[in-house]
Design a protein around this motif. Structure first.
Motif, PDB file in Angstrom:
ATOM      1  N   THR A   1      -4.986   6.749  -7.001  1.00  0.00           N
ATOM      2  CA  THR A   1      -5.019   5.354  -7.423  1.00  0.00           C
ATOM      3  C   THR A   1      -6.442   4.912  -7.727  1.00  0.00           C
ATOM      4  O   THR A   1      -7.354   5.152  -6.938  1.00  0.00           O
TER       5      THR A   1
ATOM      6  N   ASP B   1       0.834  -1.204   0.000  1.00  0.00           N
ATOM      7  CA  ASP B   1       0.000   0.000   0.000  1.00  0.00           C
ATOM      8  C   ASP B   1       0.870   1.257   0.000  1.00  0.00           C
ATOM      9  O   ASP B   1       0.528   2.268  -0.608  1.00  0.00           O
ATOM     10  N   LYS B   2       2.048   1.175   0.635  1.00  0.00           N
ATOM     11  CA  LYS B   2       2.960   2.330   0.669  1.00  0.00           C
ATOM     12  C   LYS B   2       3.529   2.636  -0.712  1.00  0.00           C
ATOM     13  O   LYS B   2       3.848   3.786  -1.022  1.00  0.00           O
ATOM     14  N   SER B   3       3.667   1.604  -1.552  1.00  0.00           N
ATOM     15  CA  SER B   3       4.187   1.806  -2.915  1.00  0.00           C
ATOM     16  C   SER B   3       3.278   2.699  -3.740  1.00  0.00           C
ATOM     17  O   SER B   3       3.720   3.312  -4.711  1.00  0.00           O
TER      18      SER B   3
ATOM     19  N   ASP C   1      -6.909   8.664  -2.746  1.00  0.00           N
ATOM     20  CA  ASP C   1      -6.140   9.880  -2.961  1.00  0.00           C
ATOM     21  C   ASP C   1      -4.637   9.601  -2.871  1.00  0.00           C
ATOM     22  O   ASP C   1      -4.209   8.455  -2.679  1.00  0.00           O
ATOM     23  N   ARG C   2      -3.841  10.656  -2.993  1.00  0.00           N
ATOM     24  CA  ARG C   2      -2.378  10.522  -3.004  1.00  0.00           C
ATOM     25  C   ARG C   2      -1.818   9.955  -1.698  1.00  0.00           C
ATOM     26  O   ARG C   2      -0.716   9.432  -1.659  1.00  0.00           O
ATOM     27  N   ASP C   3      -2.604  10.072  -0.611  1.00  0.00           N
ATOM     28  CA  ASP C   3      -2.167   9.545   0.688  1.00  0.00           C
ATOM     29  C   ASP C   3      -2.725   8.154   0.968  1.00  0.00           C
ATOM     30  O   ASP C   3      -2.584   7.631   2.073  1.00  0.00           O
ATOM     31  N   GLY C   4      -3.407   7.560  -0.013  1.00  0.00           N
ATOM     32  CA  GLY C   4      -3.947   6.218   0.156  1.00  0.00           C
ATOM     33  C   GLY C   4      -5.289   6.164   0.862  1.00  0.00           C
ATOM     34  O   GLY C   4      -5.723   5.097   1.274  1.00  0.00           O
ATOM     35  N   ARG C   5      -5.958   7.315   0.989  1.00  0.00           N
ATOM     36  CA  ARG C   5      -7.273   7.350   1.635  1.00  0.00           C
ATOM     37  C   ARG C   5      -8.366   7.220   0.590  1.00  0.00           C
ATOM     38  O   ARG C   5      -8.281   7.811  -0.495  1.00  0.00           O
TER      39      ARG C   5
ATOM     40  N   LYS D   1       1.444   5.302  -2.588  1.00  0.00           N
ATOM     41  CA  LYS D   1       1.295   6.671  -2.089  1.00  0.00           C
ATOM     42  C   LYS D   1       2.051   7.666  -2.967  1.00  0.00           C
ATOM     43  O   LYS D   1       3.053   7.334  -3.573  1.00  0.00           O
ATOM     44  N   GLY D   2       1.515   8.880  -3.028  1.00  0.00           N
ATOM     45  CA  GLY D   2       2.116   9.920  -3.848  1.00  0.00           C
ATOM     46  C   GLY D   2       1.381  10.141  -5.157  1.00  0.00           C
ATOM     47  O   GLY D   2       1.603  11.137  -5.841  1.00  0.00           O
ATOM     48  N   LYS D   3       0.510   9.196  -5.522  1.00  0.00           N
ATOM     49  CA  LYS D   3      -0.296   9.321  -6.730  1.00  0.00           C
ATOM     50  C   LYS D   3      -1.729   8.917  -6.399  1.00  0.00           C
ATOM     51  O   LYS D   3      -1.939   8.017  -5.577  1.00  0.00           O
TER      52      LYS D   3
END
Length: 196
Positions: A65, A57-59, A170-174, A61-63
């Motif tokens: 999804t 899941d950390k991979s 979102d970019r933070d995985g939420r 983050k930043g974009k």
């Protein structure tokens, strides 16, 4: 008091007593801390992509999804959804590089990385296929609140019933919302670009 003002006074008194009553009930129930929060969707996972690389899941983050759960033997919903996602990615042009598009298998028995690679060769190259062992698959299915059930067929094989929702994270995985593909790819691309 005039007869015209009387209904207004009664309505105001009723509204005020309703507000006071609701405030007392809210206070008695413990205030804000007791109000139900939205259910969390998503969470930690470690799966393997179609090239054999570990993805967590950390991979992601930043974009932003897009995540779709399905399986490679799916006769209609999965290929249609993946085609529609591919069309949105095409409509995004170079911005497609700034988005994660993930296909997570709900069928760990058949969907090996090699099977995922072969299957995804028919779709946009930005799509990444993730699969895992039964325990890790069950964990990610649970954390995303996906329905997935193995259904035996008469010929001794099986199919999978599953949720056919595209998740926008979102970019933070939420979790943001389900992503609507029932519009033109260009319209969907405009919305997705808002999360870049």
């Amino acid at each position: 008091m005039s007869s015209a003002a009387r209904p207004l006074v009664i309505a105001t008194a009723f509204a005020a007593s309703l507000v006071v009553g609701l405030l007392i009930m809210f206070w008695a129930m413990g205030g804000v801390s007791k109000v139900a929060q939205p259910a969390a969707i998503g969470g930690p996972f470690q799966l393997t992509d179609q090239n054999g690389k570990a993805v967590t899941d950390k991979s992601l983050k930043g974009k932003p999804t897009l995540i779709f759960f399905g399986y490679t033997h799916c006769p209609d919903v999965c290929p249609t959804s993946l085609f529609e996602i591919s069309e949105v990615l095409r409509a995004m042009g170079r911005d497609a590089d700034k988005v994660n598009a993930i296909f997570i298998s709900v069928d760990p028995e058949r969907d090996t990385p090699a099977a995922m690679k072969d299957y995804l060769s028919s779709f946009d190259p930005h799509l990444e296929g993730l699969s895992g062992d039964p325990a890790e698959t069950a964990k990610v299915i649970t954390s995303y609140r996906v329905y997935a059930k193995k259904v035996p067929t008469k010929d001794g094989d099986y199919t999978m019933d599953h949720t056919a929702l595209i998740y926008l994270m979102d970019r933070d995985g939420r979790f943001v919302s389900p992503f609507n593909l029932k519009r033109t790819p260009e319209e969907a691309a405009v919305e997705l670009k808002r999360y870049l």
